[in-house]
Design a protein around this motif. Structure first.
Motif, PDB file in Angstrom:
ATOM      1  N   THR A  52      16.891 -24.440  -4.903  1.00 37.66           N
ATOM      2  CA  THR A  52      16.823 -23.529  -6.053  1.00 37.66           C
ATOM      3  C   THR A  52      15.381 -23.232  -6.431  1.00 37.66           C
ATOM      4  N   GLU A  53      14.552 -24.274  -6.438  1.00 32.50           N
ATOM      5  CA  GLU A  53      13.139 -24.099  -6.800  1.00 32.50           C
ATOM      6  C   GLU A  53      12.425 -23.218  -5.784  1.00 32.50           C
ATOM      7  N   LEU A  54      12.739 -23.430  -4.488  1.00 31.69           N
ATOM      8  CA  LEU A  54      12.115 -22.605  -3.455  1.00 31.69           C
ATOM      9  C   LEU A  54      12.538 -21.131  -3.596  1.00 31.69           C
ATOM     10  N   ASN A  55      13.804 -20.904  -3.924  1.00 33.38           N
ATOM     11  CA  ASN A  55      14.268 -19.525  -4.133  1.00 33.38           C
ATOM     12  C   ASN A  55      13.534 -18.870  -5.300  1.00 33.38           C
ATOM     13  N   ARG A  56      13.305 -19.661  -6.346  1.00 25.66           N
ATOM     14  CA  ARG A  56      12.599 -19.121  -7.511  1.00 25.66           C
ATOM     15  C   ARG A  56      11.173 -18.735  -7.131  1.00 25.66           C
ATOM     16  N   LYS A  57      10.529 -19.592  -6.359  1.00 27.41           N
ATOM     17  CA  LYS A  57       9.159 -19.299  -5.929  1.00 27.41           C
ATOM     18  C   LYS A  57       9.114 -18.048  -5.052  1.00 27.41           C
ATOM     19  N   VAL A  58      10.114 -17.904  -4.171  1.00 27.73           N
ATOM     20  CA  VAL A  58      10.150 -16.734  -3.290  1.00 27.73           C
ATOM     21  C   VAL A  58      10.273 -15.452  -4.100  1.00 27.73           C
ATOM     22  N   GLU A  59      11.145 -15.447  -5.120  1.00 27.29           N
ATOM     23  CA  GLU A  59      11.328 -14.256  -5.943  1.00 27.29           C
ATOM     24  C   GLU A  59      10.044 -13.914  -6.701  1.00 27.29           C
ATOM     25  N   LYS A  60       9.375 -14.934  -7.241  1.00 19.97           N
ATOM     26  CA  LYS A  60       8.111 -14.709  -7.963  1.00 19.97           C
ATOM     27  C   LYS A  60       7.066 -14.122  -7.017  1.00 19.97           C
ATOM     28  N   LEU A  61       6.983 -14.686  -5.783  1.00 17.99           N
ATOM     29  CA  LEU A  61       6.010 -14.187  -4.815  1.00 17.99           C
ATOM     30  C   LEU A  61       6.309 -12.738  -4.416  1.00 17.99           C
ATOM     31  N   LYS A  62       7.589 -12.398  -4.295  1.00 15.31           N
ATOM     32  CA  LYS A  62       7.938 -11.023  -3.928  1.00 15.31           C
ATOM     33  C   LYS A  62       7.510 -10.041  -5.018  1.00 15.31           C
ATOM     34  N   ALA A  63       7.665 -10.456  -6.292  1.00 14.39           N
ATOM     35  CA  ALA A  63       7.235  -9.596  -7.392  1.00 14.39           C
ATOM     36  C   ALA A  63       5.717  -9.405  -7.351  1.00 14.39           C
ATOM     37  N   ASP A  64       4.998 -10.519  -7.132  1.00 15.16           N
ATOM     38  CA  ASP A  64       3.532 -10.432  -7.044  1.00 15.16           C
ATOM     39  C   ASP A  64       3.118  -9.584  -5.845  1.00 15.16           C
ATOM     40  N   LEU A  65       3.889  -9.698  -4.746  1.00 16.80           N
ATOM     41  CA  LEU A  65       3.591  -8.930  -3.539  1.00 16.80           C
ATOM     42  C   LEU A  65       3.699  -7.430  -3.827  1.00 16.80           C
ATOM     43  N   GLU A  66       4.734  -7.035  -4.545  1.00 20.28           N
ATOM     44  CA  GLU A  66       4.932  -5.625  -4.874  1.00 20.28           C
ATOM     45  C   GLU A  66       3.813  -5.109  -5.771  1.00 20.28           C
ATOM     46  N   LEU A  67       3.407  -5.950  -6.746  1.00 19.02           N
ATOM     47  CA  LEU A  67       2.330  -5.552  -7.653  1.00 19.02           C
ATOM     48  C   LEU A  67       1.022  -5.371  -6.882  1.00 19.02           C
ATOM     49  N   THR A  68       0.769  -6.293  -5.947  1.00 21.50           N
ATOM     50  CA  THR A  68      -0.462  -6.213  -5.147  1.00 21.50           C
ATOM     51  C   THR A  68      -0.472  -4.935  -4.309  1.00 21.50           C
ATOM     52  N   LEU A  69       0.679  -4.588  -3.733  1.00 21.68           N
ATOM     53  CA  LEU A  69       0.772  -3.364  -2.940  1.00 21.68           C
ATOM     54  C   LEU A  69       0.484  -2.134  -3.801  1.00 21.68           C
ATOM     55  N   GLU A  70       0.988  -2.146  -5.041  1.00 23.03           N
ATOM     56  CA  GLU A  70       0.733  -1.022  -5.944  1.00 23.03           C
ATOM     57  C   GLU A  70      -0.767  -0.914  -6.269  1.00 23.03           C
ATOM     58  N   LYS A  71      -1.391  -2.081  -6.437  1.00 19.94           N
ATOM     59  CA  LYS A  71      -2.827  -2.071  -6.726  1.00 19.94           C
ATOM     60  C   LYS A  71      -3.620  -1.459  -5.569  1.00 19.94           C
ATOM     61  N   ILE A  72      -3.196  -1.805  -4.341  1.00 22.02           N
ATOM     62  CA  ILE A  72      -3.881  -1.243  -3.167  1.00 22.02           C
ATOM     63  C   ILE A  72      -3.730   0.275  -3.150  1.00 22.02           C
ATOM     64  N   LYS A  73      -2.529   0.754  -3.502  1.00 23.11           N
ATOM     65  CA  LYS A  73      -2.305   2.200  -3.553  1.00 23.11           C
ATOM     66  C   LYS A  73      -3.208   2.859  -4.596  1.00 23.11           C
ATOM     67  N   VAL A  74      -3.388   2.159  -5.739  1.00 23.27           N
ATOM     68  CA  VAL A  74      -4.256   2.706  -6.797  1.00 23.27           C
ATOM     69  C   VAL A  74      -5.679   2.871  -6.265  1.00 23.27           C
ATOM     70  N   ILE A  75      -6.170   1.847  -5.541  1.00 16.64           N
ATOM     71  CA  ILE A  75      -7.532   1.915  -4.992  1.00 16.64           C
ATOM     72  C   ILE A  75      -7.637   3.073  -3.996  1.00 16.64           C
ATOM     73  N   ASP A  76      -6.618   3.193  -3.106  1.00 13.70           N
ATOM     74  CA  ASP A  76      -6.652   4.260  -2.104  1.00 13.70           C
ATOM     75  C   ASP A  76      -6.651   5.639  -2.762  1.00 13.70           C
ATOM     76  N   GLU A  77      -5.875   5.792  -3.853  1.00 16.63           N
ATOM     77  CA  GLU A  77      -5.850   7.074  -4.567  1.00 16.63           C
ATOM     78  C   GLU A  77      -7.208   7.352  -5.211  1.00 16.63           C
ATOM     79  N   SER A  78      -7.827   6.312  -5.760  1.00 18.42           N
ATOM     80  CA  SER A  78      -9.138   6.488  -6.405  1.00 18.42           C
ATOM     81  C   SER A  78     -10.201   6.879  -5.382  1.00 18.42           C
TER      82      SER A  78
END
Length: 618
Positions: free
Chosen positions: A589-615
């Motif tokens: 259960t704890e590992l699943n929770r960590k995976v979900e948190k990491l996936k959310a952070d992964l998506e946010l990081t990808l969005e940040k990269i897109k922001v830089i590329d647009e800038s």
């Protein structure tokens, strides 16, 4: 050619010890087939640290080769070649590090190996000669005992003087007992024939009752003592030692003459009952060992399957290989904690595991070799870009050159990594040339200051507009308004450098206040803040802004790859738990929770990269 079982796993982060050759669990022998067996402790061989120590021990064994044990010789052989393989691997590694190629590597002639093989051959010859002589002696003993049986037949069938017959009988008994080993296949039949004529001598020949009764009495005392000794063995803690002692008692029981006819069944039943208990404990002991060895084989099979099913197509980065390497090393350490498998499978399962590990590290070496070649190509590409930038750095065609340099900077980002040794120097060469051009451009375009002042007034107006949002405004409407203000803020160009931090702070304090009130998703807030940060960073001008953007983007890409690998590791671990264990639900259960948190952070990081590329495009 070196035997495969003498080699060791070529690991990078530590060697996996060679399996010891363990005696297979033998079947329990009944009281009618005693057999001498000897257990050999091979720990001494595995504790030796050098080839010279192994050779010294072999020399000691060679002096008494007739009594050498195959298990110890096998263990010494494995230890010698484990050390030999470790030294060869170290020499090869150094050769490659010094610039040599794998094809050009030639192992150094090992004088120790020659001496080792010579001593082993000598021991083998001595043992072969001794065994041949022993078999010859056993055959001679068999013929002698057959002759004694024939003489007993004559005493039984053609008795003459009773006293003389009795004395001849006792001499034959003594001669029989003095003769030891005979071929194992003949032991039972030989003893049964002998016993038949011994009993016939006492039962059929009408010898003096006094002689007969005296013999019966002495034999009964001996057999009663043997029964007591066998009964005590039932409480012996070392069941293997008890079993071996019982074999000696059986031999003595057989060699002892008969007792009175009416007591024969009784004394044999007593001895047999004690023997049965010792044999039962011995059988249970080895059955338990067999079960444990089978469990060990099952565990080792699972480990082999895990290594063999490695998805090499997914290992396409340094981090992925490093993560998988640590997993393989953990499995190797786990392997070391598992006991031996059944002897007929012990070497096979180890060879299977070693082959799987060899395959993994072979492919890892191939990957890093290809990466190294790719890095060299990347270095040449980056050198070519440096030369192009350096040729343009003195240009005064600001617009066209800026566009060209921007394209070259984007091209730089598409080129893969280079060796760490050259990474910083080649980047510094590239960015210094870019900075030089943009410094000259900034000096020539100072008129941009007035535009920055105008942008400052626009941003102040947006701050005022943000501050005057009515708290009674409906949440969705207010949220949309805040987002429009943020979007407009991001479209406003650079402001004077001295004012940018102050405006930035004022604006984002108000944005945070509004978002806190409107309970906006934290990830969206971070992304919006990041957009504002990027907009603020680009206010540093072409030189500082672009350089900061590139560094920020590379940092985000590294973070993105690291999170992907971390998610993969967690998911691999989840798969392992689900296939090998029914427990640890809380950990899953704890590992699943960590995976979900990491996936959310992964998506946010990808969005940040897109922001830089647009800038960067603006």
């Amino acid at each position: 050619m070196m035997d495969t079982q003498d080699t060791n796993l070529p690991l990078e982060e530590g060697k996996l010890e060679e399996e010891k050759n363990v005696p297979e669990v033998s079947e329990v022998k009944t009281e009618e087939t005693p057999e001498e067996t000897t257990e050999v402790n091979t720990s001494t061989a595995t504790n030796l640290q050098s080839k010279q120590e192994v050779i010294d021990r072999l020399k000691e064994i060679s002096a008494d080769a007739e009594n050498a044990h195959k298990q110890e010789l096998d263990s010494l052989k494995q230890t010698f070649y484990k050390i030999h393989k470790t030294e060869q691997d170290a020499a090869k590694k150094k050769f490659l590090e010094d610039g040599g190629t794998e094809e050009a590597f030639v192992p150094v002639t090992d004088t120790y190996e020659s001496e080792f093989k010579s001593i082993m051959a000598a021991i083998k010859d001595k043992r072969s000669a001794f065994n041949a002589e022993l078999e010859k002696q056993k055959e001679e003993n068999l013929q002698t005992k057959l002759g004694i049986i024939e003489k007993l037949k004559e005493l039984v069938n053609y008795p003459e003087d009773v006293n003389k017959a009795y004395n001849d009988f006792k001499k034959l008994q003594q001669e029989w007992n003095e003769i030891k080993q005979v071929p194992q296949a003949k032991v039972n039949d030989l003893w049964k024939n002998y016993q038949v004529y011994v009993e016939k001598f006492y039962d059929i020949i009408k010898i003096n009752n006094e002689f007969r009764d005296y013999d019966f009495k002495k034999n009964l005392e001996i057999k009663a003592r043997l029964c007591e000794a066998a009964e005590k063995l039932a409480n012996e803690q070392d069941v293997v030692s008890a079993f071996h002692q019982l074999q000696k008692l059986h031999q003595e029981f057989r060699d002892t003459g008969p007792v009175a006819k009416e007591l024969r069944d009784e004394i044999w039943a007593r001895f047999k009952a004690a023997s049965t208990e010792v044999n039962r404990r011995h059988q249970q002991h080895f059955e338990a060992l067999k079960e444990a060895e089978q469990r060990n084989l099952d565990e080792k099979t699972v480990i082999c399957e895990i290594v063999e099913t490695t998805e090499y197509s997914e290992l396409n980065s340094f981090n992925a290989w490093e993560s998988k390497t640590q997993e393989i090393i953990a499995l190797q350490n786990k392997w070391k904690t598992i006991g031996f498998a059944p002897q007929k499978m012990n070497i096979k399962i180890f060879e299977r595991f070693r082959a799987a590990c060899d395959e993994f590290f072979k492919k890892k070496g191939e990957f890093f070799k290809s990466i190294k070649e790719g890095m060299n190509e990347n270095l040449e590409k980056k050198k070519a870009l440096c030369e192009k930038v350096e040729a343009l750095k003195d240009s005064t065609d600001w617009k066209e050159t800026s566009e060209i340099l921007t394209k070259l900077q984007k091209e730089w980002k598409t080129i893969g990594p280079v060796s760490k040794k050259y990474s910083d120097p080649i980047w510094k060469r590239f960015i210094d040339a870019c900075d030089y051009f943009f410094d000259q451009k900034n000096k020539a375009t100072s008129s941009l200051h007035s535009v920055e002042v105008e942008n400052m007034q626009k941003k102040k107006a947006l701050i005022e507009k943000l501050a005057t949002i009515d708290e009674s405004m409906e949440a969705n409407e207010a949220s949309n308004l805040v987002r429009e203000i943020i979007k407009e803020w991001n479209t406003v160009g650079h402001v004077p450098f001295k004012e940018k931090d102050k405006l930035y702070k004022q604006f984002h304090e108000l944005v945070d206040k509004q978002f806190d009130r409107l309970n906006v998703n934290a990830a969206n807030r971070k992304l919006n803040n990041f957009r504002s940060n990027i907009s603020n960073v680009t206010g540093q001008g072409e030189k500082g802004g672009m350089q900061t953007l590139y560094r920020e983007r590379e940092k985000l890409v590294r973070a993105y790859e690291a999170m992907k690998n971390e998610i993969k590791t967690y998911e691999n671990n989840l798969g392992f738990f689900s296939s090998s264990s029914k427990k640890g639900n809380s950990l899953v259960t704890e590992l699943n929770r960590k995976v979900e948190k990491l996936k959310a952070d992964l998506e946010l990081t990808l969005e940040k990269i897109k922001v830089i590329d647009e800038s960067a495009k603006q």
